[in-house]
Design an enzyme around this catalytic site. Structure first.
Site, mmCIF file in Angstrom:
data_model
loop_
_atom_site.group_PDB
_atom_site.id
_atom_site.type_symbol
_atom_site.label_atom_id
_atom_site.label_comp_id
_atom_site.label_asym_id
_atom_site.label_seq_id
_atom_site.Cartn_x
_atom_site.Cartn_y
_atom_site.Cartn_z
ATOM 1 N N GLU A 15 0.835 -1.295 0.133
ATOM 2 C CA GLU A 15 -0.054 0.021 -0.039
ATOM 3 C C GLU A 15 0.862 1.301 0.011
ATOM 4 O O GLU A 15 0.711 2.157 0.783
ATOM 5 C CB GLU A 15 -1.086 -0.010 1.070
ATOM 6 N N ASP B 204 -8.877 -8.783 3.936
ATOM 7 C CA ASP B 204 -8.339 -7.638 5.078
ATOM 8 C C ASP B 204 -9.378 -7.451 6.121
ATOM 9 O O ASP B 204 -10.441 -6.716 6.217
ATOM 10 C CB ASP B 204 -8.346 -6.316 4.222
ATOM 11 N N GLU C 254 -12.310 -1.902 12.129
ATOM 12 C CA GLU C 254 -12.280 -1.229 10.966
ATOM 13 C C GLU C 254 -13.437 -1.640 10.024
ATOM 14 O O GLU C 254 -14.203 -0.734 9.137
ATOM 15 C CB GLU C 254 -10.937 -1.375 10.007
#
Lengths: 722, 722
Positions: free
Chosen positions: A313, A387, A415
């Site tokens: 990323e 993820d 998240e």
């Protein structure tokens, strides 16, 4: 006291006026270390009779800490009663000390048990000496003794009898560690409980009481490491200005058996070292890391090591210089080796230049390196290949690298789970992952056995949790999310524990030992994980969260520059159906699993329905096992999730008598937010997918009162955790 | 309980083991509302005998709140003793209710006092009824009653006798308001105590206990308004999504008599209204603000109004469209007028395109507008003409606009005062400003009389404080800085109060009524403001802070694009001397004061030495009143500041017995930081100015162990509050 009132409209009302002490309010700061007075009088009698005095051996900071904790714990549990006033009792002592310090009289009586202790494990045993009973807590290390003391206090908090107590317990994992994604400006990436605990500005001179209480809480559940900084790292943390601050924290944590680790930005040699390159094979770079590491150990002699997110990323890494992960990790490992430090190298990689299914990329990139990493490298692998979704199949790397230590990375912060306003008991998720069979060494090769090293005899083992802690007074924003920190720690200690047992002991310590509360609330917690899957991502849907902040649904997002950042990449809704074909007719991600698993997932009829849309592109009219079509079944699952939140609310409202008013009200408000957002998920997702299924909602599913357009136009520029 | 230990080195040590309850730790969350049990037994007896029961009249939310506060306060002060168990006592009642609700029997007995009450003031009086004493708290408004209840509780907390109690007290200022420079991402501009209290993400559904306790604390000192958002404003706060969050806060604060205000970004009509202009004379813009204001009042019927920073430091404003401050302020005022709202229009303006002394610009720009603003506009003026320095002469606008309401703006947060790690008691600074004579209507025309409206009979009066509150558990980072919040509120209520009296009552409520603690600590607090001036900015030096973050010294900074952002602009050090000539031979800023003041400041011999370098460029060899040259005197002042911090530390260390251990330790750590930074200031400033004075340090001044270069190379990229 009497309250006389209220002369309005000619009435005179009389009330009994009860003074309520403001301190009855419980703000949750004390976590599971409440140490409220033991309510069961018989037990209290048993406890106090069995602990007439305390004798300890050793004088290390950790032993003193154990004594301090006993002081805090027993003074609360026994309500400060000076029950024992003998000048020098010889009977009913609570005795503690490590093997090397303990009096041989005691040692001889716990020899057998002590021989079974591994690493920082401990013994708690009631022994008979000269006809009188004593309780001995011992271990091979001082930290083991501290763990034993915390365990002993837990036994009291959860109202277990001390009669013939005989506990031998050892951690099954070496590195039990929290990962803080905390930035130097105190923002927390994916943090939803306020801001970073670490006040870098006032460190090193000001030691916030929080630092101490953080260490206490962690030690009480066996966590022995903490990575202070974000994996998206800032090199400044490695400068002297910051290292003296890190040292101050390390000094606070040391007596509690907690080592400090830092994230190492791969390009640090350029950014703070003044070099022109960060090439891991460059001699100056190698020297820079060796010098820097020596400098760190000079400041913090028990420094744990580095956690590295490289070539992931946008983070810099060895590939920027034509090198690979092994080159990068081993270069750092070599610098750490002389000091006993480790490198935790993250396998969370996927590339925008790689058109392969994102789910396959980490495996493809890392598995060929098996056996090539140095001994003090451990590869940190997320529980699933995408993820931290509400549900993911286990990561295919687990079991596939027999010669490489693999560390589990769980996300405790939510998240993708509604942030900190949704009650989701995550140990249930962790347990599901650990229990899954990889079949890598035949049946029974569970992920837990991969992670605890027993399947392939690993040199280092580890479990990491991306923490959900912030500077909210109650640490986690939502009182129930403290259970995720707690449960993470317990499972990092022993990945074979049952999430239900963990919930039980957490509730007892945090709220009450009253079964009328424990039984229904435990059930609610256990169910809560499936509930969030139901209203967010049923049947294997994944990554359909709104962009960037991941708050709320965004299945319509399809215009982001990197294809694999788009929800549409993952759900692939079309006129035919829904889901990502990862079978051999699709991306063939299934081939990364052991043949037994691959076979199961390749066949829609043997694929567990919970993972259906993860592996298959499924017709809207596909018949589910319950007889519904996919469309109807999915819609009903969304509704089920909403209904379950409504049930949670009803249940909670019936529990008011068992909970202090502050926590009762706060949880209640949170549940109402969860219901609102569960409905938002249901409505937004069904309206969106309905465009493809072109079918009506089945009976029993409430219709949205908002339009899809309204949902799509919602923006959250200041959603937390960015 | 007995602790037997510690068998090492063959020794057996015996200790008496004292359980210390963790709750003895005081984290400071309860501020000055500690309500600890009254220790003086005679007083406790007097109190409990005089409060046998409570009778209240009225049933508004505010009256219920008053009852709740009495409950909290008395249950703590009386330690939950059920002292009174009569079924229905008729004697020794505590009676409260507003004029319109109170029983006439009581009303008649407090008639005289009640007639003296103004606005939200109150009466507390012991009366005799049928031969028995009762205590009556009354007011013209319910909020007045609440203030009376808080005052009554304070009387108990500070151990005043209730015998013949007869207090009449009314606020001298209408708008007593906190300004939060809080951003929507929860960062706080110039905030040093954590992050914003306002959790916009979980609002409106989650009401943090903090919001309630914030309201309690404010109401207890008479604060009646709060601007929730930063003056550097974001227009999003005015969108429906945020207004419902603002409404939730307003609902919490309302019973406590606190109105909510917002900062209005001048360009909001463009940013969220879709207009092409924000010209205040444009019909669409006028309509937009009217509609927006109506929308706000529809949501929050008692909304307070707008605070506006326009054409100041890059913020948009009417000048962007060729209009002036009057055009802008009156346009908003017109929109607010029908609802009783006000505009607080900030006078903090200075332009990079104006070469005039920055100290003169606000006066030059605003004074010509005197009398042109609408009745519901109040111009908010900082206490000094530059920017919240450790010491500034009063702002020349005070007294210079007889026809315009002027509101005092103080900074409670310590942007230029060492952040939240320096113990500085700011009411001393506020008092100095309020007491200063403007001479605008002859001798005795103090700033306090300008601000309370008595000098020129103003229609609205106000005092604003840029708050020092954040989400640190103790609210202000440093326990002693709670006194600045407290003292600000007390002075906003009555700008004629003495800072020493305020310190006295704050210490008693927050720590103890023990004179052995109060007397020296009060002295330390009173001295603390001069101490910070001494080690930062002696003799009228100002704005020599490091750039941007304003943390630590930066007198060498001279390369910023806007000249008036550079410390060198302000101190003008050269081979001759030091200081800014603002006399008629210089910038002539002195001419903005009344002739008496101007005359005093124009003459170096009549200029108070505390303001010397503010008004004069003074030779290094200028003889000060104490006989030293400027250079020697200045160096000695820096040293004096350091010495005084050392004295504070010695004093504090001798106070351990009077303070709970947590607050004792925390204050001690903070004082050590303050000493370190006081030395940093001394050393960096003296090394820098020495380059110009070219003189040695006088005897008694310690030499720096660091070089100027070292100080100049220090950077703080993550200093808080940016």
């Amino acid at each position: 006291m009497v309250l006389i009132s209220n002369r309005i409209f000619g009435l005179i009302l009389f009330f009994t006026f009860i003074f309520t002490n403001i301190s009855f309010a419980n703000n949750g700061y004390d976590l599971w270390l409440q140490y409220k007075k033991v309510e069961n009088k018989q037990l209290l009698k048993e406890y106090t009779e069995n602990i007439q005095a305390i004798q300890f051996f050793g004088n290390s900071e950790t032993i003193k800490t154990a004594l301090k904790e006993l002081n805090i714990g027993l003074s609360g549990l026994f309500d400060n009663q000076n029950l024992f006033e003998n000048d020098s009792p010889k009977n009913h002592l609570l005795v503690f000390g490590s093997e090397s310090q303990l009096d041989t009289t005691y040692l001889n009586l716990i020899k057998t048990e002590l021989s079974k202790v591994k690493k920082d494990g401990f013994v708690i045993k009631q022994i008979q000496l000269n006809g009188n009973s004593q309780i001995v807590i011992s271990a091979k290390t001082d930290v083991g003794v501290l763990y034993g003391v915390f365990r002993f206090l837990r036994e009291l908090q959860i109202n277990n009898s001390l009669k013939d107590i005989n506990i031998v317990d050892s951690p099954k994992i070496d590195v039990r560690i929290l990962n803080h994604w905390d930035n130097l400006d105190r923002t927390v990436e994916r943090g939803y409980a306020g801001f970073s605990l670490w006040n870098w500005h006032t460190l090193p001179d000001y030691i916030d009481q929080r630092y101490i209480d953080y260490a206490r809480a962690n030690a009480s559940i066996g966590i022995n490491g903490t990575v202070l900084t974000n994996v998206n790292a800032n090199a400044l943390i490695l400068t002297p200005q910051y290292l003296e601050k890190v040292k101050a924290l390390a000094d606070v944590f040391r007596p509690y058996g907690i080592k400090v680790y830092l994230t190492a930005r791969f390009s640090a040699p350029i950014e703070i070292g003044g070099l022109k390159t960060a090439d891991p094979l460059d001699a100056d770079v190698i020297k820079w890391w060796k010098d820097k590491t020596a400098e760190i150990y000079n400041t913090i002699p028990d420094f744990g090591g580095f956690l590295v997110k490289a070539n992931s990323e946008g983070q810099p890494g060895p590939q920027n210089y034509g090198r690979n992960h092994v080159d990068g990790a081993n270069m750092m490992a070599e610098a750490l080796e002389p000091f006993g430090g480790i490198v935790m190298w993250r396998a969370f990689v996927y590339s925008e230049h790689d058109a392969t299914d994102r789910a396959k990329q980490a495996y493809s990139e890392f598995v060929p390196y098996d056996g090539k990493f140095k001994d003090n490298v451990i590869v940190q692998v997320k529980n699933g290949a995408i993820d931290f979704q509400p549900r993911e199949p286990f990561h295919p790397m687990f079991g596939a690298m027999p010669k490489t230590p693999l560390m589990m990375e769980f996300q405790i912060t939510q998240e993708y789970l509604g942030f900190s306003t949704h009650l989701v008991y995550l140990p249930k998720l962790y347990e599901e992952v650990f229990e899954t069979d990889t079949y890598r060494e035949g049946k029974g090769s569970t992920v837990a056995k991969v992670v605890d090293g027993s399947l392939h005899n690993k040199k280092i083992t580890g479990v990491a949790g991306v923490t959900n802690i912030g500077n909210d007074i109650n640490w986690t924003g939502h009182h129930f999310l403290q259970a995720n920190w707690y449960g993470f720690g317990r499972l990092a200690w022993n990945p074979h524990l049952k999430s239900e047992d963990i919930a039980d002991e957490w509730i007892r310590q945090t709220f009450t030992n009253d079964e009328n509360f424990i039984i229904p609330i435990k059930k609610m917690m256990i169910q809560s994980r499936e509930t969030v899957v139901n209203y967010m991502n049923p049947y294997g849907l994944h990554h359909i969260f709104d962009t960037g902040h991941h708050y709320g649904p965004g299945p319509w997002v399809g215009s982001l520059p990197r294809p694999e950042w788009n929800p549409t990449y993952y759900h692939k809704a079309d006129g035919f159906g829904l889901g990502f074909n990862r079978t051999k007719t699709g991306s063939n991600a299934t081939a990364q699993y052991a043949p037994e698993i691959a076979k199961m997932y390749n066949d829609i009829s043997t694929t567990p329905e919970k993972d259906l849309l993860w592996f298959h592109h499924v017709s809207w009219n596909h018949k589910l096992k319950n007889g519904y079509t996919l469309w109807d079944g999915m819609a009903l699952k969304y509704q089920e999730g909403v209904n379950e939140v409504e049930d949670m609310i009803s249940l909670w409202n019936s529990m008011e008598q068992y909970v202090d008013s502050q926590r009762f009200k706060e949880v209640k408000m949170m549940l109402n937010i969860q219901l609102k957002e569960a409905k938002w998920w249901r409505d937004a997702c069904l309206l969106y997918f309905q465009q493809f299924s072109k079918q009506d909602l089945p009976n029993g599913v409430e219709k949205s009162s908002n339009s899809l357009k309204e949902f799509q136009s919602m923006t959250f520029p200041f959603a937390p955790g960015r």
